[in-house]
Design a protein around this motif. Structure first.
Motif, PDB file in Angstrom:
ATOM      1  N   HIS A  57      -4.771  16.884   8.453  1.00 58.06           N
ATOM      2  CA  HIS A  57      -5.893  16.559   9.331  1.00 58.06           C
ATOM      3  C   HIS A  57      -7.176  17.257   8.876  1.00 58.06           C
ATOM      4  O   HIS A  57      -8.263  16.687   8.969  1.00 58.06           O
ATOM      5  CB  HIS A  57      -5.555  16.943  10.768  1.00 58.06           C
ATOM      6  N   ARG A  58      -7.045  18.478   8.375  1.00 56.84           N
ATOM      7  CA  ARG A  58      -8.244  19.173   7.899  1.00 56.84           C
ATOM      8  C   ARG A  58      -8.762  18.527   6.615  1.00 56.84           C
ATOM      9  O   ARG A  58      -9.978  18.446   6.404  1.00 56.84           O
ATOM     10  CB  ARG A  58      -7.920  20.648   7.655  1.00 56.84           C
ATOM     11  N   GLU A  59      -7.848  18.084   5.762  1.00 52.72           N
ATOM     12  CA  GLU A  59      -8.275  17.367   4.548  1.00 52.72           C
ATOM     13  C   GLU A  59      -9.034  16.113   4.928  1.00 52.72           C
ATOM     14  O   GLU A  59     -10.040  15.779   4.300  1.00 52.72           O
ATOM     15  CB  GLU A  59      -7.051  17.018   3.689  1.00 52.72           C
ATOM     16  N   PHE A  60      -8.569  15.421   5.957  1.00 54.75           N
ATOM     17  CA  PHE A  60      -9.265  14.217   6.425  1.00 54.75           C
ATOM     18  C   PHE A  60     -10.703  14.534   6.819  1.00 54.75           C
ATOM     19  O   PHE A  60     -11.635  13.842   6.405  1.00 54.75           O
ATOM     20  CB  PHE A  60      -8.506  13.617   7.619  1.00 54.75           C
ATOM     21  N   TYR A  61     -10.888  15.608   7.617  1.00 54.00           N
ATOM     22  CA  TYR A  61     -12.240  15.910   8.094  1.00 54.00           C
ATOM     23  C   TYR A  61     -13.121  16.485   6.990  1.00 54.00           C
ATOM     24  O   TYR A  61     -14.320  16.180   6.929  1.00 54.00           O
ATOM     25  CB  TYR A  61     -12.173  16.882   9.274  1.00 54.00           C
ATOM     26  N   ASP A  62     -12.544  17.310   6.127  1.00 59.12           N
ATOM     27  CA  ASP A  62     -13.338  17.951   5.076  1.00 59.12           C
ATOM     28  C   ASP A  62     -13.707  16.996   3.950  1.00 59.12           C
ATOM     29  O   ASP A  62     -14.738  17.199   3.285  1.00 59.12           O
ATOM     30  CB  ASP A  62     -12.573  19.139   4.472  1.00 59.12           C
ATOM     31  N   GLN A 102     -17.274  22.812  14.937  1.00 54.06           N
ATOM     32  CA  GLN A 102     -15.995  23.344  15.416  1.00 54.06           C
ATOM     33  C   GLN A 102     -15.077  22.218  15.909  1.00 54.06           C
ATOM     34  O   GLN A 102     -14.666  22.171  17.065  1.00 54.06           O
ATOM     35  CB  GLN A 102     -16.233  24.362  16.538  1.00 54.06           C
ATOM     36  N   VAL A 103     -14.779  21.305  15.015  1.00 51.67           N
ATOM     37  CA  VAL A 103     -13.958  20.143  15.349  1.00 51.67           C
ATOM     38  C   VAL A 103     -12.490  20.561  15.456  1.00 51.67           C
ATOM     39  O   VAL A 103     -11.954  21.220  14.567  1.00 51.67           O
ATOM     40  CB  VAL A 103     -14.122  19.051  14.276  1.00 51.67           C
TER      41      VAL A 103
END
Length: 249
Positions: A57-62, A102-103
């Motif tokens: 999920h962090r890879e998706f947002y970043d 701060q997602v």
């Protein structure tokens, strides 16, 4: 490190600093025989499993979101998010997503529900396929029960992404986080970690059981909420007192 990689490093073995500098050029640690090599079940790639919250999920947002914003345009993608019909249990991004701070993991998962449909007719075809392939990978990898057929589908999603990932670079949408300079490489650790998902599933089963969602939420209930009742001085003692009184109640 493999033997071929070691043999390609030309350096005096007694020059420790020079050796590690030479290894760094190949993005290697320089450690050929770790101290735990003879310990049963001590290999990190066996017991350190991929983790959905911080890896997928962090890879998706970043990365994925940044590629979409660059391909479609921040103003256009924000507008598309803002006009979505409100749905119960899903967050509504009424101001778009480009300025979010701060997602949380929940917000990242909510974005994933919409992203492919919102870029389908605006981003280049190859980018849409690449983003959709990564979304297929995430959803398939989060299954509670995974068999060999599922593993092949997960690997197939990664193969499809790699077939179309060059379109992301060709369109200039892969950019540095701060400089915004167009990049022509794929040095993304979280993306590389996706290669270990299927081997890890075969070792330990479904990876959803190792999610950090529970421990991350504990940070709210055990730190943030108690901190709101303090006077912002000497946090540790006041938080411990709050938790002690809460438990007694």
């Amino acid at each position: 490190m493999t033997l071929s990689q070691l043999s390609s490093i030309n350096c005096d073995p007694l020059d420790i600093e020079g050796y590690f500098n030479a290894c760094a050029a190949f993005r290697l640690s320089g450690v050929a025989q770790p101290f735990w090599r003879d310990w049963p079940l001590a290999d990190p790639h066996l017991f350190l499993t991929p983790e959905s919250l911080h890896h997928w999920h962090r890879e998706f947002y970043d990365h994925d979101v940044k590629w979409c914003l660059a391909a479609v345009g921040e103003q256009e993608l924000d507008f598309r998010f803002s006009v979505l019909q409100p749905l119960t249990t899903f967050r509504r991004f009424h101001c778009g997503i480009s300025k979010l701070k701060q997602v949380t993991g929940r917000a990242q998962r909510d974005m994933q529900c919409y992203i492919v449909a919102l870029i389908a007719d605006a981003a280049p075809h190859g980018i849409v396929i690449a983003i959709r392939a990564l979304m297929d990978f995430r959803y398939l990898s989060q299954a509670t029960t995974i068999n060999q057929e599922h593993c092949q589908k997960i690997l197939g999603a990664l193969v499809e992404f790699h077939k179309h990932k060059q379109d992301i670079i060709a369109c200039g949408t892969r950019r540095g986080a701060k400089s915004k300079q167009v990049l022509d490489n794929w040095h993304i650790p979280k993306l590389e970690l996706m290669q270990s998902v299927v081997p890890s599933i075969r070792q330990v089963g479904s990876l959803l059981q190792w999610s950090a969602d529970t421990t991350e939420h504990a940070h709210i209930t055990l730190i943030k909420d108690p901190a709101d009742s303090t006077n912002n001085i000497n946090y540790d003692a006041q938080i411990c007192r709050f938790l002690d009184r809460q438990e007694k109640c």
